[in-house]
Structures are given as C-alpha cells and as structure tokens.
Design an enzyme around this catalytic site. Structure first.
Site, PDB file in Angstrom:
ATOM      1  N   HIS A 212       0.822  -1.215   0.000  1.00 49.67           N
ATOM      2  CA  HIS A 212       0.000   0.000   0.000  1.00 49.67           C
ATOM      3  C   HIS A 212       0.866   1.280   0.000  1.00 49.67           C
ATOM      4  O   HIS A 212       0.792   2.094  -0.907  1.00 49.67           O
ATOM      5  CB  HIS A 212      -0.887   0.025   1.250  1.00 49.67           C
ATOM      6  CG  HIS A 212      -1.772  -1.180   1.424  1.00 49.67           C
ATOM      7  ND1 HIS A 212      -2.745  -1.544   0.523  1.00 49.67           N
ATOM      8  CD2 HIS A 212      -1.828  -2.094   2.419  1.00 49.67           C
ATOM      9  CE1 HIS A 212      -3.371  -2.629   0.963  1.00 49.67           C
ATOM     10  NE2 HIS A 212      -2.834  -2.990   2.098  1.00 49.67           N
TER      11      HIS A 212
HETATM   12  O1  RIB Z   1      -5.229   0.493   4.461  1.00 52.56           O
HETATM   13  C1  RIB Z   1      -3.825   0.429   4.362  1.00 52.56           C
HETATM   14  C2  RIB Z   1      -3.200   1.623   5.007  1.00 52.56           C
HETATM   15  O2  RIB Z   1      -3.531   1.658   6.390  1.00 52.56           O
HETATM   16  C3  RIB Z   1      -1.661   1.573   4.970  1.00 52.56           C
HETATM   17  O3  RIB Z   1      -1.160   2.875   4.978  1.00 52.56           O
HETATM   18  C4  RIB Z   1      -1.313   0.893   6.259  1.00 52.56           C
HETATM   19  O4  RIB Z   1       0.001   1.252   6.727  1.00 52.56           O
HETATM   20  C5  RIB Z   1      -2.348   1.489   7.175  1.00 52.56           C
HETATM   21  O5  RIB Z   1      -1.881   2.761   7.606  1.00 52.56           O
END
Ligand code: RIB
Ligand code: CA
Length: 315
Positions: free
Chosen positions: A239
């Site tokens: 992500h």
């Molecule tokens: O949904 C994924 C996000 O939420 C990423 O940034 C993970 O690190 C959490 O912060």
C-alpha cells in the site's frame, strides 16, 4: 541533472510504512525534508519510536516531528491485529540515536512549505490528521503545497469496514478537509494497491541483496503476508510503497482526474470514498484517482531501489 523534489512523508509505521521509508531514502530525485508521524496503525508513541529507530538503523539524517495522537474529532482506532502491538509485528530494531524535533508535525510542515516557496510535495501514508491540522492552523498552506499523494480510500471495497480503507476510515473529517482544500491530490486506493503486491519469492530475492536494510525490508514485509488475502493470496499488498513510487515516477501507473468525495457520517459508510469516474453525474474535478499499476515494472523499481543499499555498503 534532474532537480530534486522537496518531500515530506507523513506516516504511521506500520509494516508497509517502514517499507516505504526504506525505499524513500534511495529515490535519487527526492529531497526528503522531514518525516512526520501520526497515530494510526498503532498509537503515536509507537509510530514515532518505530520511525526514529528506523531512521537511526538506516543512518538517514532527516528531521522527524511527532503529530497527532488521534483523529480530529473521533477516538483513535488502531490496527494492531495487522501490525502487531508495537507496529513491527514483534520485530525489533536497535534503540534510536536521535529524538524528534521540538516542533509538532503541522508546524514543521508549514515551516518547510514556506521555505520551499510552493514546491513542497507531501506523501501521506497514514490517517490525514496532521495535514488537516496544518491546513486549519495555516490557511495559506493551500498555496504552498504543490501536491499531496495519498495512500487511502477504496472504491470497490474497504479493508477496515466493507466500505472504508483504514487511513480514511480513522479520520474521514481530515480526509474531507484535504479533498476540499483545492490542493492537487492523487489518491492511491486499495483498488490499485492490491494489484501492487510483492510475492514471497521476490521478498526473499531482495533479502539476499546483502544489506541490513534489504534484509529488514524482507523480514518486515513477510510479517505482512497475512494481508495477502487482499491480493488473492499472491503476495503482500504494498500500500504505502505504491503511493511513494507513484509520487516518484507515475510512468508505470494510470490515473484520471475526477471528483473524489468521502462520507463522514453513517455507521456503515463512514470513510467511504466515492468517485464520479463511472457516473453520469459529472461533479467538479477536485483530485486524481490512481487506477492501475504495471506490477512487474513496479516491483522492478523496488528491487532497483533496494539494491542501492548494497552498492552503498560496497563503496
Ligand atoms: O489500508 C492500508 C493503510 O492503512 C496503509 O497505509 C497501512 O500502513 C495502514 O496505515
Ligand atoms: Ca500507513
């Protein structure tokens, strides 16, 4: 010589935030002016400690400022089930050899934005509270931030609730403040980050590059293998690294300008992001939605960046 881009990374380390920071130090045209931490995956004390330990581990001399201990107007909800109680799934790093600066995140963001005269970019990979506070405290900041690249949102389905992705879910009011600020923003939602996964085999290859950073990159992401359910079991969705690499070079992505909104009410739809890309109701475009990634090229960039630590150690 390509001119360097002044960057602030706002994060909540967290497994994938750590991977993003390891990559950020090696992006040649990024001039990372500061790291700011926010409560999110784990409480602020842990996100800040993790970031300080990581910067010390990487021997990366960049200022760090602590930010918000919780959302603008809601109790903090964390994700220890994914990131572990301390935020590194039980992995440890040597004690930090540095402390945060005395300024809170929002004051440091403003100070740097003014100094950079409108060229500053922000890569936001946690809940957006720090940026929202900065905008509320310094209204002229909207003219001093060139763009914000955000890991957040979900158009098909959420991860924290059926509707919402974690970063937006935790502080939807902050997200709304950024989406309506007039600052150009590029949203990297789960719809694309789930396609930007890394396989166990690729992680083990990177872990064999021979630097302590590449070994830690492998180890921390292997801890995230449980998240691979989101990519159909193929690998760990990257992500935060995906948002960072989009900001560094969008050429292996596609994106489109459109209206992006966020729901702040409703027990079921809180944090839901919506776009009019497919609707007939064309609302005023206020941002960009990153839609696809060429995964092989993306992973190639990641391998290249992580291999730089080995080269660095040899020189
Ligand atoms: O949904 C994924 C996000 O939420 C990423 O940034 C993970 O690190 C959490 O912060
Ligand atoms: Ca994060």
């Amino acid at each position: 010589m390509q001119k360097k881009t002044p960057i602030i990374i706002d994060c909540d380390p967290g497994i994938d935030d750590i991977a993003a920071l390891l990559l950020a130090r090696q992006i040649p045209h990024f001039d990372v002016k500061a790291i700011t931490t926010v409560a999110g995956n784990v409480p602020l004390a842990f996100t800040t400690q993790n970031a300080l330990q990581l910067l010390s581990f990487m021997d990366w001399d960049v200022p760090l400022a602590r930010g918000a201990e919780g959302p603008l107007s809601r109790p903090l909800e964390t994700a220890e089930d994914v990131h572990g109680k301390g935020g590194m799934c039980g992995l440890t790093l040597p004690a930090a050899n540095r402390r945060p600066v005395d300024l809170p995140a929002w004051d440091l963001i403003y100070q740097i934005a003014k100094r950079e005269g409108g060229k500053l970019e922000i890569v936001a990979v946690g809940p957006l509270t720090n940026i929202a506070v900065a905008l509320a405290k310094y209204p002229d900041l909207t003219k001093l931030i060139n763009r914000i690249t955000i890991m957040g949102g979900a158009f098909l389905a959420g991860n924290t609730t059926p509707a919402a992705e974690f970063n937006i879910y935790v502080d939807p009011e902050a997200a709304k403040r950024i989406f309506t600020s007039g600052i150009p923003f590029y949203l990297c939602p789960l719809d694309v980050t789930h396609c930007g996964y890394i396989t166990e085999e690729e992680l083990r290859e990177i872990g064999g590059f021979g630097s302590k950073e590449s070994e830690f990159f492998r180890d921390i992401l292997l801890k995230g293998m449980a998240m691979s359910i989101y990519s159909g079991g193929k690998g760990v969705p990257l992500h935060d690294p995906l948002a960072l690499l989009f900001a560094a070079d969008p050429s292996c992505f596609t994106f489109t300008g459109c209206f992006v909104g966020v729901e702040t009410q409703g027990p079921v739809t809180r944090g839901k992001t919506v776009t009019d890309v497919y609707s007939d109701k064309k609302l005023d475009k206020n941002g960009f939605y990153v839609q696809t990634v060429n995964r092989d090229t993306f992973i190639g960039h990641i391998k290249n960046l992580m291999s730089r630590y080995t080269d660095e150690r040899k020189s």
